[in-house]
Each structure stands twice: as structure tokens, then as C-alpha cells.
Design an enzyme around this catalytic site. Sequence first.
Site, PDB file in Angstrom:
ATOM      1  N   GLU A 177       0.667  -1.254   0.012  1.00  0.00           N
ATOM      2  CA  GLU A 177       0.094  -0.004  -0.099  1.00  0.00           C
ATOM      3  C   GLU A 177       0.758   1.192  -0.131  1.00  0.00           C
ATOM      4  O   GLU A 177       0.372   2.281   0.317  1.00  0.00           O
ATOM      5  CB  GLU A 177      -0.979  -0.043   1.162  1.00  0.00           C
ATOM      6  CG  GLU A 177      -1.866  -1.274   1.176  1.00  0.00           C
ATOM      7  CD  GLU A 177      -3.156  -1.128   0.258  1.00  0.00           C
ATOM      8  OE1 GLU A 177      -3.807   0.109   0.470  1.00  0.00           O
ATOM      9  OE2 GLU A 177      -3.571  -1.859  -0.270  1.00  0.00           O
ATOM     10  N   HIS A 253      -4.637   1.637   7.271  1.00  0.00           N
ATOM     11  CA  HIS A 253      -3.193   1.819   7.024  1.00  0.00           C
ATOM     12  C   HIS A 253      -2.520   2.353   8.061  1.00  0.00           C
ATOM     13  O   HIS A 253      -3.033   3.009   9.168  1.00  0.00           O
ATOM     14  CB  HIS A 253      -2.942   2.801   5.842  1.00  0.00           C
ATOM     15  CG  HIS A 253      -3.438   2.556   4.483  1.00  0.00           C
ATOM     16  ND1 HIS A 253      -4.139   3.116   3.940  1.00  0.00           N
ATOM     17  CD2 HIS A 253      -3.269   1.384   3.892  1.00  0.00           C
ATOM     18  CE1 HIS A 253      -4.480   2.788   2.540  1.00  0.00           C
ATOM     19  NE2 HIS A 253      -4.032   1.776   2.560  1.00  0.00           N
ATOM     20  N   CYS A 371      -2.934  11.036   3.985  1.00  0.00           N
ATOM     21  CA  CYS A 371      -3.276  10.092   2.813  1.00  0.00           C
ATOM     22  C   CYS A 371      -3.172  11.033   1.422  1.00  0.00           C
ATOM     23  O   CYS A 371      -2.783  10.273   0.491  1.00  0.00           O
ATOM     24  CB  CYS A 371      -4.688   9.663   2.914  1.00  0.00           C
ATOM     25  SG  CYS A 371      -5.147   8.814   4.197  1.00  0.00           S
TER      26      CYS A 371
HETATM   27  O1  SUG Z   1      -7.809   2.868   0.086  1.00  0.00           O
HETATM   28  N1  SUG Z   1     -10.486   5.101   0.471  1.00  0.00           N
HETATM   29  C1  SUG Z   1      -9.389   5.039   0.493  1.00  0.00           C
HETATM   30  C2  SUG Z   1      -8.598   5.749   1.600  1.00  0.00           C
HETATM   31  C3  SUG Z   1      -7.257   5.842   1.526  1.00  0.00           C
HETATM   32  C4  SUG Z   1      -6.387   6.532   2.445  1.00  0.00           C
HETATM   33  N2  SUG Z   1      -5.143   6.658   2.589  1.00  0.00           N
HETATM   34  C5  SUG Z   1      -4.185   6.415   3.548  1.00  0.00           C
HETATM   35  N3  SUG Z   1      -4.446   6.160   4.536  1.00  0.00           N
HETATM   36  N4  SUG Z   1      -2.879   6.570   3.284  1.00  0.00           N
HETATM   37  C6  SUG Z   1      -8.647   3.555   0.905  1.00  0.00           C
HETATM   38  O2  SUG Z   1      -9.679   2.836   1.801  1.00  0.00           O
HETATM   39  C7  SUG Z   1     -12.822   4.717  -0.103  1.00  0.00           C
HETATM   40  C8  SUG Z   1     -13.557   4.970  -1.957  1.00  0.00           C
HETATM   41  C9  SUG Z   1     -14.906   4.651  -1.825  1.00  0.00           C
HETATM   42  O3  SUG Z   1     -15.532   3.916  -0.844  1.00  0.00           O
HETATM   43  O4  SUG Z   1     -15.681   5.243  -2.586  1.00  0.00           O
HETATM   44  C10 SUG Z   1     -11.092   4.810  -0.678  1.00  0.00           C
HETATM   45  O5  SUG Z   1     -10.801   4.008  -1.221  1.00  0.00           O
END
Ligand code: SUG
Length: 447
Positions: A177, A253, A371
Site C-alpha cells: 500500500e 493503514h 493520505c
Molecule cells: O484506500 N478510500 C481509501 C482511503 C485511502 C487513505 N489513504 C491512507 N490512509 N494513506 C482507501 O480505503 C474509499 C472509496 C469509496 O468508498 O468510494 C477509498 O478508497
Amino acid sequence: MNAHVAHEWNFDGLVGPTHNYSGLSFGNLASAKNQGAIANPRQAALQGLAKMKALTDRGWKQGVLAPHARPNLAVLRSLGFAGDDATVMSRAAKEARHLFNGAMSASAMWAANAATVSPSANTADGRVHFTAANLNNKFHRSMEHPTTSRILRAMFADEAHFAHHAALPGTPQLGDEGAANHTRFARRVGERGVEFFVYGAHGFDVSRPAPRQFPARQTREASEAVARLHGLDPAFTVYAQQHPDVIDAGVFHNDVIAVGHRELLFCHEQAFLDQPQVIEALRRSFGDGLVVISVSSEQVSVADAVKSYLFNSQLLSKPDGKMAIVVPEECRANAAVWRYLSELTASHPLLNEALVFDLRESMMNGGGPACLRLRVELNATEERAINAHVVMNDALYARLVGWVETHYRDRMAEVDMVDSQLWREVQTALDELTSILRLGRVYDFQR
Ligand code: SUG
């Protein structure tokens, strides 16, 4: 010229025109909770740009990472939807809504998941290394890495300074990730330091501890592969496992529960399995001077940390050597978190300022300040080698705000996505963006 004059750059993901709430990320509580809510892509992009501009104005180095083209028609075609573009979209929407929603996601905005980056001070060949993240735990994210790689190459093109690695094989055993599970500690930005890789589970040995309810997205084996690819010195590489219980509490994460910068680790006391040993290993590798702020559950519960994204913050060096912390509005709205943070920044010798941003559109999908950014430490020579057109400044900010206001909608509900007009809008917008940022042909539809 002194190659040791280095800066930490933050490249923030520009929110794409199809930003929406589809509940795609099992294990990410905000994503699940807001499934079906109506998104505002224009607002989302402007919120992100406002953060980039404010940090630029304070003197921090800031760049922009372009969004991806959506819907991803190539992926839908690879899954058997045939015909012209409009037919592919309408058939997928009708027959396999989850695939359609995945192909519409603007999730590339979360740049911390784009890649893992090691600065030249740490790598065997003295280049900055990038490994695009395979993100194979979620369909909608697993399709990001080919475009991400092309965009990163268009930003960091000079092979004398930058090395790009393809994503690891796309199996959950090698789930990767990116920078969201990676931190670097160094006495000064640009100096050799410790790379800290945090994984959620072992990919091959299922007898090892692992979360029960939600998936561990990153494996130890993936982290080790990235360290090998980047040519890191094992004496300056530390691995730690996330506490399985916090993954089950919504910490999908590590950057939802810990953040590091220079000599500072700011984390919750429950972030890691065997936390005292993890901190000991970091101290051994770093040497004297590592500063750890470990927040207890009495001060801030894990649930409040997940809701407020206190640890999904950016720690930024100020000219006097102190640090500021960038947090989302949700921290101010949470009484316990705000009390803790106010007391911390009023009394801590190193971390003495909080900067608060409204990132609500991204937060509703579980994406906070950390993020949204990909960190790249660059020395003076490397800085001169990057694509200057992605560097944030007054002119680029004005240009991108105008671009968003011209091309973005202010409403994105599920019904709005099944619209071939939207696809044409996205193409027009991104064609223009690649010429603003001088990226060349990075999208499938341009190739
Ligand atoms: O991968 N949300 C992302 C958020 C990522 C956050 N990044 C870090 N923590 N670095 C994920 O879960 C949600 C999309 C949706 O539900 O439409 C989403 O992909």
C-alpha cells in the site's frame, strides 16, 4: 553547491472529477459509513488545492500529482463488457454495479498509496527509488499502479537521479500500500536515516498474528521486497507489525495511527504489536536522539484517533528546526483530541504548532492530510531534475483552480455516474491537465 541541502517535498493527489462515495473499502470505516452520500468533486479538489497553496505560502515544498482517467474503460473491457464506450459503461452499471463503481473511483487522490519512496541518501546506488504500490486488496485501487507509474516517470524522468520499479506481483500475499505504511527517520532531511516499514500481516505464514475482522492490506514480504528493490541497508531498515486489534478498529493503514518526520515518531500507544520492542529497534538503528510521542488510550482512544485522523497528519519542519502538525478539521471538532493537541503543541519542545484544514470531502472516504500526500526527499541536484511544471506556486494554483471550476461538477451521486457525457468531460479536463503539467500521454485514452 551542497548536495546535502535537501527538502522534504509533498506531492499531493489532485482530486479527480469523479470523486464519489461508493463504500468500496471494507475495513475503512468512513468509506463504509458514507456509502451513497452525495459527493462534491469540485469542492473536494478545491479543498485539496487550498491545503497545497497554504503550505506553499508557508515555504514548504509542494507539488501536484495528477488524477487518473475514470471510468477505467480498459478494465471494464478486460472484464468482458464490450461495445462502444457508452455501451460498456451502461452494461457494467446495470450488470455489475460493484465493478462499475470501482472503475469510476477517484481513489488515486490518496497519494500516500501511490508508491514507496526512498531518498538517495539511503539507497545503494544513490538514486531516489520509487516502487508503485500494487494496492491489490481492493479492486478499485488495484488498477491505479500502471497510470501512477507513468505519471511518476513523467515527474521524475531523469534516470541519473530517479529509479522506478513496477508494482509487486498482484497477489494478497504481496499486498503493498505504498508510503502509507512507510516512514523515514533522519537527523536532518536528506541525510542517511532509518526506513521504517509497517505491515499488517505475514503473507505466507498464516499462523502469525493477523486481524480477524478486517483485512491486513500490507504484508511483511511486500515490505521486504520494496527494501530489496531500493537497495536499503538492513542496519538502517526496521520492520514492525501493526497491532491486529487496531486494524480491526478501522486502522487500515499505519498512517491512520502513526506518523514520523526527521527524529520524531508520533503514534498511539497501541499502534504496533510489541510496541516497546519496536521503539527499541528504532532507537538502536537511529542512534541517540529519537523522539517518541506515544499517545495513551486515556489521552485519545483508538476510536477517537480513527474518527478524527489525529495521526493522519503531516509533520513539517519549520525554519527554526521546530515542527508544525497539519491536521483535518475533524481534530478540532473532537473535544478530547483537540484538548490533547492544544496541550501538546503548547508544551512540547519540538512540535509547537497545529495547522488545521477543511478536507471534509476526502475525509468522508477515510482520506486525511497524510493520505493526500506523497513525500519525496530531494537534494538540490535532484530538485533541479524534476518536472518543474508540477511544482505548486501562485500561478499554478490559479491555473488549477480555474481548471477545476471549468471542468468539475459539484454533485456526484450514483445516478450521476452512469452518464457518457461525464466520460467526455473527464477526457477533456485531463487532456488539458496533461498539457498544464507537461506530463505527456499518461492516460490510456491518449495512447
Ligand atoms: O484506500 N478510500 C481509501 C482511503 C485511502 C487513505 N489513504 C491512507 N490512509 N494513506 C482507501 O480505503 C474509499 C472509496 C469509496 O468508498 O468510494 C477509498 O478508497
